[in-house]
Design an enzyme around this catalytic site. Structure first.
Site, PDB file in Angstrom:
ATOM      1  N   HIS A 550      27.054 -58.897  76.349  1.00 48.21           N
ATOM      2  CA  HIS A 550      27.908 -59.181  75.191  1.00 48.21           C
ATOM      3  C   HIS A 550      29.020 -58.220  75.131  1.00 48.21           C
ATOM      4  O   HIS A 550      29.904 -58.382  74.266  1.00 48.21           O
ATOM      5  CB  HIS A 550      27.174 -59.469  73.850  1.00 48.21           C
ATOM      6  CG  HIS A 550      27.813 -60.277  72.930  1.00 48.21           C
ATOM      7  ND1 HIS A 550      29.092 -60.963  73.068  1.00 48.21           N
ATOM      8  CD2 HIS A 550      27.036 -61.004  71.716  1.00 48.21           C
ATOM      9  CE1 HIS A 550      29.540 -61.622  72.024  1.00 48.21           C
ATOM     10  NE2 HIS A 550      28.258 -61.771  71.316  1.00 48.21           N
ATOM     11  N   ASP A 554      32.515 -62.419  75.757  1.00 43.98           N
ATOM     12  CA  ASP A 554      32.428 -62.730  74.403  1.00 43.98           C
ATOM     13  C   ASP A 554      31.721 -64.222  74.566  1.00 43.98           C
ATOM     14  O   ASP A 554      31.555 -64.924  75.383  1.00 43.98           O
ATOM     15  CB  ASP A 554      33.797 -63.067  73.905  1.00 43.98           C
ATOM     16  CG  ASP A 554      34.397 -61.522  73.576  1.00 43.98           C
ATOM     17  OD1 ASP A 554      33.940 -60.633  73.527  1.00 43.98           O
ATOM     18  OD2 ASP A 554      35.743 -61.656  73.902  1.00 43.98           O
TER      19      ASP A 554
END
Length: 578
Positions: A550, A554
């Site tokens: 992450h 995204d």
């Protein structure tokens, strides 16, 4: 003065010979213990071979490019003391380079080893009688065998298990221990004949290259000229043949409670269970077996403590394990208290020490979860059309073409989807803060092997058709499973597929193969009732569970990537369209 013939040690599991790459010494050179004498190459790595003794080089066996057999003579030395070869006996292989016999005396002093073994406390040991290597009047000496270089760039190796114990009489070239590097499991053999007086380390511990491994009582002066401190080894010296010991908290030694790699059972009850007398082992003594036998026994649920061994020093072989199973042998259990009731109480505990490859897998998984904030995205995919195409291709394939499963198609879908999102085909150095995007797609294939989870690599997946991809997946996965995979075949992936095949379940949360930033995990294909155009129909459906770093990817980008794969697999004719 004596003659010492140094034989090529075992440089890799299953390796029978190695190619001599080059010499670091020449005839007449004075060599110190642990000095590099030659480079040899196996199919796994280039290995630097170091001298086990100090002395003068009198002969070199082999020219660069020649194949040298494991345990074949490599270098001959003139050493202080009696050496390991009878002066009247010619070597088994004539050296290609040698010099005339040197004078009988020399001014140099014997070089003492930097890590002396545990002293026996008995001063000069009693001379051995018939069968000794040297004449009875030759005094016994100490010889410390240090862990040789077991792989290019390897600074240490994990001790997997011992094949000998303190007090054992060991022949030259006899297997002493198994050690594991990040490349392979290697059997370490003895460079001398003698009696084991100390073992340095216990299973699961790291041993530095060049660090002491085994101390011997040998004929002649050995390679240690000074008494040793009493705290060096982790196992006691002397001829006792009980269980190995490990360091106690106060610096002394206490009986080791570390079970073998496959685990050992300590049963509760009336004094616990003793090992059957037919094994010939004392209670608590660790059974001798190779890593392959231990892994197989663990898979079969057999405790090797109860298996008699027919090999050297009672070593358990595959045949012993087969015979034990064929006789209906199993780990003894408490007698049922209810006249043979199926519901008898179970007693005891099993402790399994996590060592070897399993420990490395555990460390890598923990590192990945600790360093990477995972986001997992799951999508269901209708693979009915894909399965129809796959069935057609398998029915019409040529004889030299492999049968296709779903993985080559998923691999191709990943390759195409990465064209629009190159940041997902990347590795992230979070310490340097650098993301490296790769033009080539080197696809890792998570594979379950007898030794644990490994990730062989299909290189340049972007340049392969489905048949070539299937062949390469089968090749590298097979090499990982049988232990023949080379280092470059197990490293360098840029994105990974993890699949459990028909056991794939409905959904899972795959852990990223650090330092990659994404992993794709197909689940099993199953027929489900779905609604299409207002009608309930049966379709072949598959969930795709994928995880992303992450910090780099995204949630929106992860969804776009998976949706692109979904579109390609649901319309398989587009997979090979530009």
């Amino acid at each position: 003065m004596g003659r010492f013939v140094f034989k090529l040690p075992d440089v890799g599991e299953g390796t029978a010979e190695a190619e001599l790459v080059g010499w670091h010494v020449k005839v007449g050179d004075m060599v110190a213990e642990d000095q590099i004498v030659a480079d040899v190459m196996t199919d796994k790595a280039t290995v630097e071979i170091t001298a086990p003794v100090s002395g003068k080089v009198t002969a070199l066996h082999g020219e660069p490019g020649a194949m040298v057999p494991v345990r074949g003579p490599l270098v001959e030395f003139e050493v202080e003391g009696a050496g390991n070869a009878d002066e009247a006996q010619s070597p088994s292989v004539s050296p290609l380079r040698s010099e005339p016999p040197p004078p009988a005396t020399r001014g140099e002093e014997t070089v003492a080893a930097s890590s002396p073994p545990h002293a026996s406390g008995e001063g000069d040991r009693a001379k051995r009688g018939g069968g000794a290597l040297e004449a009875p009047q030759t005094p016994a000496g100490n010889y410390v065998f240090k862990l040789p270089d077991v792989g290019e760039g390897t600074a240490e190796a994990e001790l997997v298990g011992w094949h000998v114990k303190v007090g054992d009489a060991v022949e030259e070239d006899q297997i002493l221990a198994d050690v594991m590097t990040d490349k392979a499991t290697v059997e370490i053999t003895s460079p001398v004949a003698g009696t084991v007086v100390a073992l340095y380390g216990e299973a699961g511990k790291a041993v530095p290259v060049g660090g002491p491994l085994v101390a011997f009582d040998v004929e002649g002066k050995g390679n240690v000229s000074t008494p040793a401190p009493a705290s060096a080894p982790s196992t006691p010296s002397g001829p006792a043949r009980g269980p190995k010991a490990s360091p106690s908290p106060n610096g002394g030694s206490a009986p080791s409670k570390s079970p073998p790699a496959g685990g050992s059972t300590r049963a509760a009850g009336e004094g616990g269970k003793s090992v059957p007398a037919l094994t010939g082992r004392a209670a608590g003594e660790r059974p001798l077996a190779s890593p392959a036998v231990r892994n197989r026994a663990r898979d079969l649920g057999v405790d090797l403590t109860f298996v008699p061994g027919s090999g050297p020093a009672g070593r358990i072989t595959h045949e012993d394990l087969d015979g034990f199973i064929a006789r209906g042998g199993s780990q003894p259990a408490s007698a049922p208290s209810g006249g043979g009731s199926t519901y008898a109480k179970a007693e005891g505990t099993t402790e399994i020490r996590i060592i070897g490859l399993r420990r490395k897998i555990a460390e890598k998984m923990a590192e990945s979860v600790r360093r990477i904030p995972h986001i997992t995205y799951v999508e269901e995919i209708d693979v009915t059309a894909l399965e129809e195409l796959r069935a057609h291709l398998n029915a019409t394939k040529q004889k030299d073409q492999p049968k296709l499963n779903v993985l080559p198609f998923i691999a191709r879908a990943i390759v195409v989807a990465l064209r629009d999102q190159p940041q997902i085909n990347a590795t992230y150095d979070d310490e340097a803060g650098v993301l490296t995007q790769h033009a080539a797609v080197h696809l890792g294939i998570a594979a379950q092997t007898p030794n644990g989870l490994m990730v062989p690599v299909v290189r340049h997946a972007e340049a392969r058709d489905p048949y070539d991809t299937a062949l390469e997946i089968a090749r590298v996965s097979g090499a990982a499973k049988d232990g023949s995979a080379k280092r470059e075949e197990l490293s360098g992936s840029t994105i990974t597929i993890t699949s459990l095949g028909t056991l794939g379940g409905v959904v899972h949360t795959p852990i990223i193969n650090h330092p990659e930033v994404a992993i794709v995990g197909p689940n099993k294909i199953a027929e489900r009732v779905v609604v299409r155009d207002g009608q309930m129909v049966v379709r072949k459906m598959m969930n795709l569970s994928s995880s992303f770093d992450h910090r780099i990817v995204d949630g929106h980008d992860a969804a776009v990537f998976v949706q692109r794969i979904k579109g390609l697999l649901e319309n398989p004719a587009t997979l090979w369209m530009r």
